[in-house]
Each structure stands twice: as structure tokens, then as C-alpha cells.
Design a protein around this motif. Structure first.
Motif, PDB file in Angstrom:
ATOM      1  N   LEU A   1      29.708  51.755  36.019  1.00  0.00           N
ATOM      2  CA  LEU A   1      30.357  51.384  37.271  1.00  0.00           C
ATOM      3  C   LEU A   1      30.932  49.973  37.187  1.00  0.00           C
ATOM      4  CD1 LEU A   1      30.850  52.921  39.873  1.00  0.00           C
ATOM      5  CD2 LEU A   1      28.855  51.789  40.858  1.00  0.00           C
ATOM      6  N   ASN A   2      30.164  49.071  36.602  1.00  0.00           N
ATOM      7  CA  ASN A   2      30.641  47.703  36.416  1.00  0.00           C
ATOM      8  C   ASN A   2      31.849  47.660  35.489  1.00  0.00           C
ATOM      9  OD1 ASN A   2      30.241  44.766  36.824  1.00  0.00           O
ATOM     10  ND2 ASN A   2      29.846  44.788  34.620  1.00  0.00           N
ATOM     11  N   PHE A   3      31.835  48.512  34.463  1.00  0.00           N
ATOM     12  CA  PHE A   3      32.953  48.593  33.510  1.00  0.00           C
ATOM     13  C   PHE A   3      34.234  49.040  34.206  1.00  0.00           C
ATOM     14  CE2 PHE A   3      35.521  51.108  30.524  1.00  0.00           C
ATOM     15  CZ  PHE A   3      35.748  50.167  29.532  1.00  0.00           C
ATOM     16  N   ILE A   4      34.094  49.967  35.161  1.00  0.00           N
ATOM     17  CA  ILE A   4      35.249  50.487  35.881  1.00  0.00           C
ATOM     18  C   ILE A   4      35.745  49.488  36.922  1.00  0.00           C
ATOM     19  CG2 ILE A   4      36.033  52.292  37.484  1.00  0.00           C
ATOM     20  CD1 ILE A   4      33.985  54.162  36.119  1.00  0.00           C
ATOM     21  N   ILE A   5      34.787  48.910  37.661  1.00  0.00           N
ATOM     22  CA  ILE A   5      35.146  48.078  38.804  1.00  0.00           C
ATOM     23  C   ILE A   5      35.608  46.671  38.412  1.00  0.00           C
ATOM     24  CG2 ILE A   5      34.159  46.903  40.828  1.00  0.00           C
ATOM     25  CD1 ILE A   5      32.579  49.370  41.439  1.00  0.00           C
ATOM     26  N   SER A   6      34.978  46.074  37.397  1.00  0.00           N
ATOM     27  CA  SER A   6      35.227  44.661  37.075  1.00  0.00           C
ATOM     28  C   SER A   6      36.696  44.296  36.876  1.00  0.00           C
ATOM     29  CB  SER A   6      34.416  44.260  35.840  1.00  0.00           C
ATOM     30  OG  SER A   6      33.052  44.161  36.160  1.00  0.00           O
ATOM     31  N   PRO A   7      37.469  45.042  36.054  1.00  0.00           N
ATOM     32  CA  PRO A   7      38.877  44.653  35.855  1.00  0.00           C
ATOM     33  C   PRO A   7      39.682  44.687  37.157  1.00  0.00           C
ATOM     34  CG  PRO A   7      38.183  46.223  34.187  1.00  0.00           C
ATOM     35  CD  PRO A   7      37.115  46.206  35.222  1.00  0.00           C
ATOM     36  N   LEU A   8      39.495  45.735  37.954  1.00  0.00           N
ATOM     37  CA  LEU A   8      40.208  45.841  39.229  1.00  0.00           C
ATOM     38  C   LEU A   8      39.735  44.768  40.202  1.00  0.00           C
ATOM     39  CD1 LEU A   8      40.175  49.723  39.674  1.00  0.00           C
ATOM     40  CD2 LEU A   8      42.162  48.301  39.180  1.00  0.00           C
ATOM     41  N   TYR A   9      38.439  44.498  40.193  1.00  0.00           N
ATOM     42  CA  TYR A   9      37.862  43.466  41.058  1.00  0.00           C
ATOM     43  C   TYR A   9      38.492  42.106  40.748  1.00  0.00           C
ATOM     44  CZ  TYR A   9      34.376  40.241  42.943  1.00  0.00           C
ATOM     45  OH  TYR A   9      33.752  39.219  43.619  1.00  0.00           O
ATOM     46  N   ASN A  10      38.497  41.737  39.474  1.00  0.00           N
ATOM     47  CA  ASN A  10      39.063  40.446  39.082  1.00  0.00           C
ATOM     48  C   ASN A  10      40.540  40.347  39.434  1.00  0.00           C
ATOM     49  OD1 ASN A  10      36.594  39.599  38.000  1.00  0.00           O
ATOM     50  ND2 ASN A  10      37.056  40.466  35.991  1.00  0.00           N
ATOM     51  N   PHE A  11      41.260  41.442  39.263  1.00  0.00           N
ATOM     52  CA  PHE A  11      42.692  41.471  39.570  1.00  0.00           C
ATOM     53  C   PHE A  11      42.933  41.250  41.064  1.00  0.00           C
ATOM     54  CE2 PHE A  11      46.382  44.106  40.855  1.00  0.00           C
ATOM     55  CZ  PHE A  11      47.392  43.379  40.225  1.00  0.00           C
ATOM     56  N   LEU A  12      42.205  41.991  41.902  1.00  0.00           N
ATOM     57  CA  LEU A  12      42.419  41.906  43.344  1.00  0.00           C
ATOM     58  C   LEU A  12      41.955  40.565  43.913  1.00  0.00           C
ATOM     59  CD1 LEU A  12      41.444  45.520  44.451  1.00  0.00           C
ATOM     60  CD2 LEU A  12      43.718  44.501  44.429  1.00  0.00           C
ATOM     61  N   VAL A  13      40.819  40.066  43.437  1.00  0.00           N
ATOM     62  CA  VAL A  13      40.330  38.766  43.911  1.00  0.00           C
ATOM     63  C   VAL A  13      41.309  37.661  43.537  1.00  0.00           C
ATOM     64  CG1 VAL A  13      38.540  37.012  43.616  1.00  0.00           C
ATOM     65  CG2 VAL A  13      37.895  39.397  43.960  1.00  0.00           C
ATOM     66  N   THR A  14      41.870  37.745  42.338  1.00  0.00           N
ATOM     67  CA  THR A  14      42.856  36.743  41.904  1.00  0.00           C
ATOM     68  C   THR A  14      44.076  36.759  42.817  1.00  0.00           C
ATOM     69  OG1 THR A  14      42.154  36.910  39.585  1.00  0.00           O
ATOM     70  CG2 THR A  14      44.342  35.993  40.008  1.00  0.00           C
ATOM     71  N   ILE A  15      44.523  37.963  43.174  1.00  0.00           N
ATOM     72  CA  ILE A  15      45.688  38.078  44.066  1.00  0.00           C
ATOM     73  C   ILE A  15      45.373  37.495  45.443  1.00  0.00           C
ATOM     74  CG2 ILE A  15      47.134  39.703  45.342  1.00  0.00           C
ATOM     75  CD1 ILE A  15      47.157  41.486  42.923  1.00  0.00           C
ATOM     76  N   ILE A  16      44.204  37.846  45.981  1.00  0.00           N
ATOM     77  CA  ILE A  16      43.831  37.365  47.323  1.00  0.00           C
ATOM     78  C   ILE A  16      43.691  35.856  47.339  1.00  0.00           C
ATOM     79  CG2 ILE A  16      41.940  37.337  49.003  1.00  0.00           C
ATOM     80  CD1 ILE A  16      41.576  40.303  48.481  1.00  0.00           C
ATOM     81  N   LEU A  17      43.037  35.302  46.331  1.00  0.00           N
ATOM     82  CA  LEU A  17      42.861  33.837  46.284  1.00  0.00           C
ATOM     83  C   LEU A  17      44.204  33.122  46.090  1.00  0.00           C
ATOM     84  CD1 LEU A  17      39.559  33.470  44.220  1.00  0.00           C
ATOM     85  CD2 LEU A  17      39.872  33.385  46.690  1.00  0.00           C
ATOM     86  N   SER A  18      45.132  33.783  45.396  1.00  0.00           N
ATOM     87  CA  SER A  18      46.448  33.160  45.207  1.00  0.00           C
ATOM     88  C   SER A  18      47.214  33.043  46.522  1.00  0.00           C
ATOM     89  CB  SER A  18      47.276  33.966  44.187  1.00  0.00           C
ATOM     90  OG  SER A  18      47.664  35.229  44.734  1.00  0.00           O
ATOM     91  N   LEU A  19      46.857  33.897  47.482  1.00  0.00           N
ATOM     92  CA  LEU A  19      47.517  33.841  48.794  1.00  0.00           C
ATOM     93  C   LEU A  19      47.116  32.581  49.571  1.00  0.00           C
ATOM     94  CD1 LEU A  19      47.076  37.571  49.916  1.00  0.00           C
ATOM     95  CD2 LEU A  19      49.132  36.496  48.948  1.00  0.00           C
ATOM     96  N   LEU A  20      46.023  31.962  49.152  1.00  0.00           N
ATOM     97  CA  LEU A  20      45.540  30.763  49.839  1.00  0.00           C
ATOM     98  C   LEU A  20      46.297  29.517  49.427  1.00  0.00           C
ATOM     99  CD1 LEU A  20      41.684  31.378  49.610  1.00  0.00           C
ATOM    100  CD2 LEU A  20      43.232  32.028  51.453  1.00  0.00           C
ATOM    101  N   ASN A  21      47.008  29.584  48.331  1.00  0.00           N
ATOM    102  CA  ASN A  21      47.733  28.403  47.821  1.00  0.00           C
ATOM    103  C   ASN A  21      49.024  28.145  48.614  1.00  0.00           C
ATOM    104  OD1 ASN A  21      45.752  28.119  45.832  1.00  0.00           O
ATOM    105  ND2 ASN A  21      46.835  29.519  44.448  1.00  0.00           N
TER     106      ASN A  21
END
Length: 219
Positions: free
Chosen positions: A199-219
Motif C-alpha cells: 500500500l505504501n509502495f502504491i500511495i507514496s509516489p502519488l502522495y508526494n506528487f499531490l503534496v508537492t502540487i498543493i504546497l506549491s500553491l502556497l508560494n
């Protein structure tokens, strides 16, 4: 969030976690009601009050165990939990199979919306004083992480997850009936994935991608 005690970690995670799990179910209830099924309303589930959706084991005990064990191990890993499922009477829906798709999508959509709200709170916490700003910042980080994790998890094409419901609604009737039979194995599949790290193998790449996008919206 290294450096926090177990109690501090629980305090940071508990509010975002409860809202993430329970408002997910509230979204299902609201969309089901909009498509003709008033069952959730009759059971008092058409509410954003978390108390109407909390399952003592799934919303409190299991997540707390996950948080405590993760904190003791030096980092919060996958947090597993659930709320009371929203009762749905498919015979009341205007178009049961099609409406099921939107009902299923509502839960993950609510988690994505909450992740964005927590991102905004994270931004605001940077302007708050240290007494309020630091705990609010930590809580916002937890809120983003929990909701993105639940967003991805629930979209996996495994019944009884929302992703499985969406796949069912898209399949032709004959294939949908065959696919529905896999639901009896769904929880076992999830448990195996959790235990062996799949589950971690499946979720981690998508998680990192989406969190990066969301945090980039704060800039």
C-alpha cells in the motif's frame, strides 16, 4: 514532526483525522440525498457534525494505535481508520448505477477539498504568533497528509473502497455483477497490502506528487 512526544503527536493529528474520516462520509450522505435517497437524512447522517459519523473502533481506536506506534517508531506511517458507513437505499436513487459514481466520488473529493483548506491554514499559520502558529502549523501539515492519503487510498479500484464503486458504476451490467463479487476479498487485499508494504509502495509516489502540487500553491 520528529521531536514531539506521543501525547503531542496525538494532539496534533486527532482533529484533522476525525474531520478527514467523518466529513468523507458526510459528503457521501449529501450527494446521495441530492440524487433522491433520503436514508442518510432519516438516520441523522446528513450532517457535518463528526459525532454523527464516528465509529468508536474505526475512527478512534485504530487511528490512535497507528499514531502512537508510528510516533514511537520515529515517524507517522500509514494511518488506517474509518467512520460508520453511510446507509444508502439504491432503489431510491434516480439512476442507481450512475448516481453511485457521484456518491462514491464525493468522499475523496471532500478529502481533497479538506487538504486544500488545511493548506490555506498552513499558510495563515506562518503569520500567527509562535504560541498559536507552531501547533496550528503542525496540525495543518497533518491535515494535508491525512487527507491526501485518504484521497488516494479511497480511489484505489478495490471494493468496497470508493474507487471500486466507481469502477463498478462504469462497467457494463454483466461485468459489473462479476466485479461486485470481488468485494468479499477487498478487505483481505487491503490487509495484505498494508502488512507487506504494498500500500505504501502504491500511495507514496502519488502522495508526494499531490503534496508537492498543493504546497506549491502556497508560494
Amino acid at each position: 514532526m520528529s521531536g514531539l512526544s506521543v501525547i503531542q503527536t496525538v494532539a496534533v493529528y486527532i482533529i484533522p483525522l476525525i474531520f478527514a474520516i467523518t466529513l468523507h462520509e458526510a459528503a457521501h450522505a449529501y450527494v446521495a440525498h441530492k440524487h433522491g435517497d433520503n436514508t442518510a437524512k432519516l438516520y441523522g447522517r446528513l450532517s457535518i457534525n463528526p459525532m454523527h459519523h464516528i465509529d468508536p473502533i474505526g475512527t478512534v481506536v485504530f487511528p490512535l494505535i497507528s499514531i502512537v506506534l508510528g510516533s514511537m517508531a520515529g515517524g507517522i506511517g500509514f494511518i488506517f481508520g474509518w467512520a460508520k458507513p453511510v446507509p444508502i437505499n439504491f432503489s431510491k436513487l434516480h439512476n442507481p448505477k450512475k448516481d453511485l459514481r457521484w456518491i462514491a466520488l464525493a468522499g475523496p473529493a471532500a478529502n481533497l477539498a479538506m487538504a486544500l483548506i488545511w493548506a490555506l491554514i498552513l499558510k495563515l499559520s506562518m503569520y500567527a504568533g509562535g504560541y498559536f502558529g507552531i501547533p496550528l502549523n503542525l496540525m495543518a501539515q497533518a491535515g494535508i497528509g491525512i487527507n491526501i492519503s485518504l484521497f488516494i487510498l479511497n480511489l484505489l479500484p478495490i471494493l468496497p473502497l470508493d474507487g471500486g464503486r466507481i469502477v463498478f458504476s462504469l462497467l457494463p451490467d454483466k461485468q459489473a455483477i462479476s466485479y461486485a463479487k470481488t468485494e468479499q476479498y477487498g478487505m483481505w487485499i487491503l490487509i495484505i497490502l498494508i502488512l507487506f508494504g504494498g500500500l505504501n509502495f502504491i500511495i507514496s509516489p502519488l502522495y508526494n506528487f499531490l503534496v508537492t502540487i498543493i504546497l506549491s500553491l502556497l508560494n
